[in-house]
Design an enzyme around this catalytic site. Sequence first.
Site, PDB file in Angstrom:
ATOM      1  N   HIS A 175       0.854  -1.193   0.000  1.00  0.00           N
ATOM      2  CA  HIS A 175       0.000   0.000   0.000  1.00  0.00           C
ATOM      3  C   HIS A 175       0.887   1.239   0.000  1.00  0.00           C
ATOM      4  CE1 HIS A 175      -4.212  -1.514   1.127  1.00  0.00           C
ATOM      5  NE2 HIS A 175      -3.531  -2.509   0.610  1.00  0.00           N
ATOM      6  N   TYR A 182      -9.329   5.810   7.134  1.00  0.00           N
ATOM      7  CA  TYR A 182      -9.525   6.164   8.542  1.00  0.00           C
ATOM      8  C   TYR A 182     -10.547   7.296   8.546  1.00  0.00           C
ATOM      9  CZ  TYR A 182      -5.285   3.545   9.776  1.00  0.00           C
ATOM     10  OH  TYR A 182      -4.351   2.551   9.972  1.00  0.00           O
ATOM     11  N   PRO A 215      -5.190   0.432  18.320  1.00  0.00           N
ATOM     12  CA  PRO A 215      -4.784   0.006  16.979  1.00  0.00           C
ATOM     13  C   PRO A 215      -4.840   1.102  15.915  1.00  0.00           C
ATOM     14  CG  PRO A 215      -6.787  -1.155  17.688  1.00  0.00           C
ATOM     15  CD  PRO A 215      -6.436  -0.211  18.766  1.00  0.00           C
ATOM     16  N   LYS A 248       0.216   0.069  15.042  1.00  0.00           N
ATOM     17  CA  LYS A 248       1.592   0.046  15.559  1.00  0.00           C
ATOM     18  C   LYS A 248       1.966  -1.149  16.442  1.00  0.00           C
ATOM     19  CE  LYS A 248       2.970   3.390  13.362  1.00  0.00           C
ATOM     20  NZ  LYS A 248       3.666   2.909  12.196  1.00  0.00           N
TER      21      LYS A 248
HETATM   22  P1  RFL Z   1       0.617 -11.560  21.825  1.00  0.00           P
HETATM   23  O1  RFL Z   1       0.208 -11.644  20.394  1.00  0.00           O
HETATM   24  O2  RFL Z   1      -0.410 -11.219  22.826  1.00  0.00           O
HETATM   25  O3  RFL Z   1       1.286 -12.961  22.194  1.00  0.00           O
HETATM   26  C1  RFL Z   1       1.628 -13.291  23.535  1.00  0.00           C
HETATM   27  C2  RFL Z   1       1.534 -14.786  23.693  1.00  0.00           C
HETATM   28  O4  RFL Z   1       1.894 -15.127  25.029  1.00  0.00           O
HETATM   29  C3  RFL Z   1       1.015 -16.152  25.500  1.00  0.00           C
HETATM   30  N1  RFL Z   1       1.020 -16.146  26.973  1.00  0.00           N
HETATM   31  C4  RFL Z   1       1.709 -17.041  27.715  1.00  0.00           C
HETATM   32  N2  RFL Z   1       2.478 -18.072  27.371  1.00  0.00           N
HETATM   33  C5  RFL Z   1       3.042 -18.802  28.368  1.00  0.00           C
HETATM   34  N3  RFL Z   1       2.833 -18.544  29.695  1.00  0.00           N
HETATM   35  C6  RFL Z   1       2.067 -17.505  30.074  1.00  0.00           C
HETATM   36  N4  RFL Z   1       1.885 -17.252  31.384  1.00  0.00           N
HETATM   37  C7  RFL Z   1       1.454 -16.698  29.072  1.00  0.00           C
HETATM   38  N5  RFL Z   1       0.634 -15.618  29.083  1.00  0.00           N
HETATM   39  C8  RFL Z   1       0.381 -15.284  27.811  1.00  0.00           C
HETATM   40  C9  RFL Z   1      -0.329 -15.786  24.872  1.00  0.00           C
HETATM   41  O5  RFL Z   1      -1.185 -16.899  24.788  1.00  0.00           O
HETATM   42  C10 RFL Z   1       0.104 -15.276  23.502  1.00  0.00           C
HETATM   43  O6  RFL Z   1       0.097 -16.303  22.518  1.00  0.00           O
HETATM   44  O7  RFL Z   1       1.824 -10.529  22.021  1.00  0.00           O
HETATM   45  P2  RFL Z   1       3.066 -10.220  21.037  1.00  0.00           P
HETATM   46  O8  RFL Z   1       3.664 -11.485  20.515  1.00  0.00           O
HETATM   47  O9  RFL Z   1       3.899  -9.240  21.732  1.00  0.00           O
HETATM   48  O10 RFL Z   1       2.381  -9.526  19.734  1.00  0.00           O
HETATM   49  C11 RFL Z   1       1.756  -8.279  19.841  1.00  0.00           C
HETATM   50  C12 RFL Z   1       0.624  -8.155  18.826  1.00  0.00           C
HETATM   51  O11 RFL Z   1      -0.202  -9.298  18.923  1.00  0.00           O
HETATM   52  C13 RFL Z   1      -0.216  -6.876  19.043  1.00  0.00           C
HETATM   53  O12 RFL Z   1       0.631  -5.791  19.351  1.00  0.00           O
HETATM   54  C14 RFL Z   1      -1.048  -6.508  17.798  1.00  0.00           C
HETATM   55  O13 RFL Z   1      -2.003  -7.467  17.513  1.00  0.00           O
HETATM   56  C15 RFL Z   1      -1.747  -5.134  17.988  1.00  0.00           C
HETATM   57  N6  RFL Z   1      -2.622  -4.759  16.859  1.00  0.00           N
HETATM   58  C16 RFL Z   1      -2.093  -4.231  15.699  1.00  0.00           C
HETATM   59  N7  RFL Z   1      -0.759  -4.092  15.575  1.00  0.00           N
HETATM   60  C17 RFL Z   1      -0.239  -3.598  14.402  1.00  0.00           C
HETATM   61  O14 RFL Z   1       0.985  -3.465  14.309  1.00  0.00           O
HETATM   62  N8  RFL Z   1      -1.013  -3.284  13.319  1.00  0.00           N
HETATM   63  C18 RFL Z   1      -2.351  -3.410  13.360  1.00  0.00           C
HETATM   64  O15 RFL Z   1      -2.999  -3.161  12.347  1.00  0.00           O
HETATM   65  C19 RFL Z   1      -2.949  -3.886  14.592  1.00  0.00           C
HETATM   66  N9  RFL Z   1      -4.278  -4.039  14.680  1.00  0.00           N
HETATM   67  C20 RFL Z   1      -4.007  -4.919  16.948  1.00  0.00           C
HETATM   68  C21 RFL Z   1      -4.809  -4.542  15.824  1.00  0.00           C
HETATM   69  C22 RFL Z   1      -4.602  -5.427  18.079  1.00  0.00           C
HETATM   70  C23 RFL Z   1      -5.976  -5.539  18.131  1.00  0.00           C
HETATM   71  N10 RFL Z   1      -6.525  -6.060  19.326  1.00  0.00           N
HETATM   72  C24 RFL Z   1      -7.406  -7.141  19.367  1.00  0.00           C
HETATM   73  C25 RFL Z   1      -5.999  -5.620  20.578  1.00  0.00           C
HETATM   74  C26 RFL Z   1      -6.173  -4.662  15.858  1.00  0.00           C
HETATM   75  C27 RFL Z   1      -6.776  -5.125  17.019  1.00  0.00           C
HETATM   76  C28 RFL Z   1      -8.270  -5.191  17.031  1.00  0.00           C
HETATM   77  C1  PHB Z   2      -6.564  -4.074  10.444  1.00  0.00           C
HETATM   78  O1  PHB Z   2      -6.633  -4.309   9.227  1.00  0.00           O
HETATM   79  O2  PHB Z   2      -6.929  -4.889  11.291  1.00  0.00           O
HETATM   80  C2  PHB Z   2      -6.080  -2.742  10.889  1.00  0.00           C
HETATM   81  C3  PHB Z   2      -5.529  -1.887   9.955  1.00  0.00           C
HETATM   82  C4  PHB Z   2      -5.079  -0.632  10.361  1.00  0.00           C
HETATM   83  C5  PHB Z   2      -5.172  -0.278  11.696  1.00  0.00           C
HETATM   84  C6  PHB Z   2      -5.695  -1.142  12.630  1.00  0.00           C
HETATM   85  C7  PHB Z   2      -6.160  -2.394  12.225  1.00  0.00           C
HETATM   86  O3  PHB Z   2      -4.744   0.950  12.076  1.00  0.00           O
END
Ligand code: RFL
Ligand code: PHB
Length: 394
Positions: free
Chosen positions: A77, A205, A297, A301
Amino acid sequence: MKTKNLKTQVAIIGGGPSGLLLSQILMKQNIDTIILEAQSREYVLKRIRAGVLEHGSVELLKNAGVGERIFCDGKKHDGFIISSGEDSFRIDLSTITGKSVYVYGQTEVTIDLYKAQDELNAQIFHNVENVKISQLDSDLSKIRFNYLDQTYEITCDFVAGCDGSMGISKNYIPDKIKKNYIVNYPFSWLGILSNTKPLNHELIYASHDRGFALASMRNEKLSRYYIQTSNTDKIEQWPDELFWKELIKRLPKEYSANIEVGKSIEKSITKLRSLILEPMQWQNLFLAGDAAHIMPPTGAKGLNLAFSDIFYLSEGFINYYTKGSLNKLNNYSDKALKRVWKTVEFSKWMTSILHTLGDNNKLMNKLNKKELQKIKKSKNAQKVIANQYVGLPY
Ligand code: RFL
Ligand code: PHB
């Protein structure tokens, strides 16, 4: 039953994207790892989350040998749209920064990482329970956990806490050392995934008096949409029909006219908050990703910041194991936190300017609208946004 003893160099708690990428990079340098994950692999892969990869994340994944599919199944993109009511403008990422982002779901990144880890015969324990760390202050640390009715003890040089926002690792930084900086926002995001054609080839957005909306996607047949809701809203209050109606009201007509609606295949509500935990290191324990910081989100980031932590942390471990120097590991927390603060600031700003605060905050709503009008006219403001969106350099 007798405790089973294991040995490794870096024990990683958490098998999400942070833990898997760290293990992947280290194993490629012949550094031994063990990953402990509380959930099953299927459960980890079911979580629908991030969708946008910064330029640096793509490079990092490519260098770790897990970039191939991003370039086939992901989509480059070069810009995105910001709208305010019916008015809209484009942030031209590639012209301004010379860089782009990739739309490629976190689920796909995680699938690629698991596959690459399987190919390296990585040691990943799923469904582990009662993970406890000890001896963080001596040469060798220990982690005890239960797996399939058996107690295990890992002896390791270092522990990487990659266990996300609900993990246990951060609890091992003493309260007198630890600082938590938190903001809870007065709104949530309701997100849906649906097997429909995305309404535009770039993300939108949308700021609107009724609340923020985001039109995103995973591929040509899979759309991801979000709308701002109140913190008390429940999923049951949002049947698909109502969601689509509300989304359409918040997007400019020139875009919503093209919307394809359909059944949602996933629906979830997330409360928004910003959180930074300092320091990210305590003795032999190093935190990375959501274990140390959370953000809304809005700026896409979270995952990207998790990956830049992993870049710094893996450099630290590689430096230690190849050159015997602890310098980079000792600097890890300071170095990572510099980028963390800047990124959290950007995502807070983007969240604040695009969301609606309700009728008793008309002043802020009006100021936000005015600022969006200014950004539309200001090349400098667009430059700042574009540079942050493609990702600050590591
Ligand atoms: P995770 O993905 O939460 O993984 C952590 C893992 O640790 C496990 N765990 C344990 N394991 C062993 N013993 C324990 N005691 C434990 N406790 C927990 C868990 O089961 C899990 O598997 O953290 P990690 O790896 O640091 O990754 C971070 C990302 O997942 C997170 O920052 C992103 O998903 C945030 N996010 C977005 N980030 C972006 O860069 N771009 C995006 O577009 C974006 N969109 C989003 C998002 C997060 C969202 N939500 C649901 C909060 C959109 C949404 C809706
Ligand atoms: C997504 O596609 O889930 C998404 C994209 C951009 C954002 C947050 C989530 O800023």
